[in-house]
Every structure is written in C-alpha cells, then in structure tokens.
Scaffold this active site. Structure first.
Site, mmCIF file in Angstrom:
data_model
loop_
_atom_site.group_PDB
_atom_site.id
_atom_site.type_symbol
_atom_site.label_atom_id
_atom_site.label_comp_id
_atom_site.label_asym_id
_atom_site.label_seq_id
_atom_site.Cartn_x
_atom_site.Cartn_y
_atom_site.Cartn_z
ATOM 1 N N CYS A 233 0.852 -1.191 0.000
ATOM 2 C CA CYS A 233 0.000 0.000 0.000
ATOM 3 C C CYS A 233 0.893 1.248 0.000
ATOM 4 O O CYS A 233 1.863 1.320 0.751
ATOM 5 C CB CYS A 233 -0.900 0.008 1.224
ATOM 6 S SG CYS A 233 -2.012 1.445 1.261
ATOM 7 N N CYS B 79 0.522 5.236 6.767
ATOM 8 C CA CYS B 79 -0.080 5.078 8.094
ATOM 9 C C CYS B 79 0.936 4.399 9.021
ATOM 10 O O CYS B 79 1.375 3.279 8.749
ATOM 11 C CB CYS B 79 -1.349 4.236 8.006
ATOM 12 S SG CYS B 79 -2.498 4.768 6.709
ATOM 13 N N CYS C 23 0.592 0.691 10.302
ATOM 14 C CA CYS C 23 0.187 -0.382 9.389
ATOM 15 C C CYS C 23 1.356 -1.150 8.767
ATOM 16 O O CYS C 23 2.170 -0.571 8.040
ATOM 17 C CB CYS C 23 -0.699 0.176 8.284
ATOM 18 S SG CYS C 23 -1.382 -1.141 7.248
ATOM 19 N N CYS D 32 -16.184 -9.595 6.562
ATOM 20 C CA CYS D 32 -15.578 -8.336 6.145
ATOM 21 C C CYS D 32 -14.353 -8.626 5.278
ATOM 22 O O CYS D 32 -13.549 -9.505 5.608
ATOM 23 C CB CYS D 32 -15.144 -7.530 7.364
ATOM 24 S SG CYS D 32 -16.469 -7.329 8.572
ATOM 25 N N CYS E 168 -19.217 -6.820 4.316
ATOM 26 C CA CYS E 168 -18.564 -5.537 4.587
ATOM 27 C C CYS E 168 -17.240 -5.508 3.823
ATOM 28 O O CYS E 168 -16.590 -6.538 3.665
ATOM 29 C CB CYS E 168 -18.316 -5.376 6.088
ATOM 30 S SG CYS E 168 -17.460 -3.846 6.545
ATOM 31 N N CYS F 103 -19.369 1.932 8.700
ATOM 32 C CA CYS F 103 -18.609 1.297 9.769
ATOM 33 C C CYS F 103 -17.383 2.181 9.988
ATOM 34 O O CYS F 103 -16.518 2.268 9.116
ATOM 35 C CB CYS F 103 -18.206 -0.127 9.365
ATOM 36 S SG CYS F 103 -17.155 -0.949 10.588
ATOM 37 N N ARG G 81 -17.828 -2.525 18.180
ATOM 38 C CA ARG G 81 -17.064 -3.732 17.890
ATOM 39 C C ARG G 81 -15.695 -3.708 18.578
ATOM 40 O O ARG G 81 -14.879 -2.830 18.303
ATOM 41 C CB ARG G 81 -16.910 -3.895 16.368
ATOM 42 C CG ARG G 81 -18.258 -3.869 15.651
ATOM 43 C CD ARG G 81 -18.138 -4.218 14.179
ATOM 44 N NE ARG G 81 -19.390 -3.975 13.469
ATOM 45 C CZ ARG G 81 -20.417 -4.817 13.413
ATOM 46 N NH1 ARG G 81 -20.339 -5.977 14.027
ATOM 47 N NH2 ARG G 81 -21.521 -4.498 12.751
#
Length: 312
Positions: free
Chosen positions: A48, A52, A55, A92, A124, A184, A256
């Site tokens: 990616c 971040c 991550c 998900c 999701c 979400c 969650r």
C-alpha cells in the site's frame, strides 16, 4: 450536535458510574448477552502506498507481512463458508489499497460482495477511499457496510498519516452513507494520542450524520518495522472507557471490540461487553496480526453465558 464538553463529561465519569450508565443504555437498545461474531479476511495484502504509521501493509516500512494480489473468488467463498460454520454472521473483506480500484479488480470485489450477501451473511468491505459511483455499485451488489475508520482525532491525525487528509476520510464516509450503505467507522487507541484526542475522536463519530451503524474500537497492535512498532500496549481500561462512551453516544450502533483482543484476558473482555461492546472479530488472524482462536472465543462465550447474535 452533541458538544465536545458533553462528551468530555461522559468520558471522565468515575469508571464504575460510566460503565453502569453505558450498560443501562445498552439494555434499552440492544439484545442482552448477545455478541455478533464477524470475520475479517485480508483479500489483498501489502504494497500500500500510504504511510499510516501503525500499518504493516504500508510499502514504506520493512515488515515481514505477506504480500499478494487480490485473492481468487473461490478462496474468499471458502473463507466465508468456514466463518459461517463457526457462527460468524458478518464477513468483512479488507484490501490494502489507497483507494478502491477501477476495472477488473473492482468487478471481482463486486462479485465477492454478491456471493457473500447471497450466503445470507452481512457483507462488509474496506479498501480505501471510495467515489460516489463506486459506492452506488457496491450498494447495488448488496453490500451491507463499508468500513473506513477515522483512526484518531483530527488534531492528532497528521502525526499518524500524511498521505491522506482527514477530509478525504470524511468524504468517503459521506459517499458511503449517501449510497445507502451502512457506515462502519471507528478508531485506534494506543498510538501515542492524548486522552483529549480520544474524546475528540468520539465527538466526531457521534456527530456524523447519519451516526455510524458500526463503531470498531481498536487497540494498536504494534508491528516491528512500523514507526509505532515499539509502543507499549494500551491499558485495557482505556478500551473500556472508549467502549462505554461510544455506547452512550451511539446507543443503536454495533460497538465492535476489534484489534488487540489477543492481549486482553476474558475478564477484561467481559468488562468491555459490560460497557456496551456487542461484536468481536473472530478468526485466528486479524488481517496481519494475531487474534484469539475460534476455540478460545467459544470458551469465553460459554464462560460468560454470551450467545452469538443472530441476524434479524
């Protein structure tokens, strides 16, 4: 609009009073002793371009994360069927993209959504920023929810991510809501933020219009190689406070208990459930980080007298 001052007052209550208020509200709006089981599949891993800091899937950091392109449909179907057999009602699918792609990859995700929805599960997806036309296509395919977390407060956000703005995140959330897909949206604690940042995040979430139907509360899972890889684990009572405040502010939402559960005892998780958490992500792995096993979660549910929340 709920004021920042009101959220601050709720959050700073004595913990036992806060949990009591949250549980009282929980009982008015949610089934008692029922927790939804969700499973999160990493349908495309690594490489990616975002930065971040939490991550391991960022291409910028030397982590040992496995990298692979979008999984074949048959493999995703197999994972969804296995999750359903274990009692999961929500499947998900996470893909490490900066923004949802166009072309063949997007069409393949559409097919995955249609298949999961056709199995009678909630579907999701989380795959980065989303345009209005893409959101509409996903809605037509039967997508239940789109996950796009704010991660932290607008104030602390630049310390964590520089390749995408807070406004970008809010725009995607708006596109999702306008397509009629459930939002979400939650955040991560334990990234070096202040208590004020946590309160600001909850304030922003509570003032989204419409309010998110699903609010994941994550504890940072430090991964070696990322800039936050050496941070100490967050105090579990911070999670309890986050869950309880979220439950009071968003009584109809599914709150969650997400990443970081592998470092929580059954007793600490029980306190989170008491504070209003009514969903967990179950499977041996949560994207790239460890998670309690299916059996550990079943044992915990049996010990606490919790039942798996069925779809209405």
């Amino acid at each position: 609009m709920i004021s920042l001052e009101s959220v601050t007052q709720i959050y700073h209550q004595p913990l036992l009073s806060l949990v009591f208020e949250a549980q009282s509200i929980h009982r008015q709006y949610q089934p008692i002793d029922a927790v939804q089981i969700c499973t999160l599949s990493n349908i495309k891993s690594g490489r990616c371009p975002e930065d971040c800091k939490y991550c391991p899937q960022s291409a910028r950091y030397p982590t040992a994360v496995e990298e692979y392109p979008l999984l074949p449909l048959a493999e995703v179907i197999s994972q969804a069927q296995a999750a359903k057999q274990q009692g999961a009602t929500r499947f998900c699918m996470g893909a490490a993209w900066r923004n949802a792609p166009d072309g063949e990859d997007f069409e393949r995700v559409i097919e995955m959504v249609e298949t999961v929805a056709g199995m009678g599960m909630e579907a999701c997806v989380t795959m980065g920023m989303l345009r209005p036309d893409q959101a509409q296509r996903l809605a037509q395919a039967g997508l239940t929810a789109y996950n796009h977390n704010l991660d932290t407060s607008a104030s602390f956000y630049p310390e964590i991510i520089s390749t995408r703005t807070y406004r970008d995140r809010l725009d995607t959330i708006k596109n999702v809501a306008e397509a009629g897909i459930q939002v979400c949206c939650g955040g991560i604690v334990g990234m070096g933020e202040t208590e004020g940042d946590r309160i600001e995040l909850l304030h922003t979430l509570a003032n989204l219009n419409p309010k998110p139907e699903s609010v994941p509360i994550n504890a940072l899972a430090p991964v070696t190689g990322t800039p936050l890889g050496d941070l100490a684990p967050i105090d579990p009572l911070v999670l309890v406070r986050m869950v309880a405040t979220a439950r009071i502010l968003m009584p109809r939402a599914m709150v969650r208990l997400s990443a970081g559960r592998d470092r929580l005892s059954a007793s600490e998780q029980a306190l989170c459930f008491l504070a209003g958490a009514n969903s967990i992500f179950a499977s041996d792995k949560l994207l790239t980080t460890t998670n309690p096993s299916w059996q550990e979660d079943k044992d915990m549910f049996a010990k606490l007298g919790i039942v798996s929340k069925e779809l209405v």
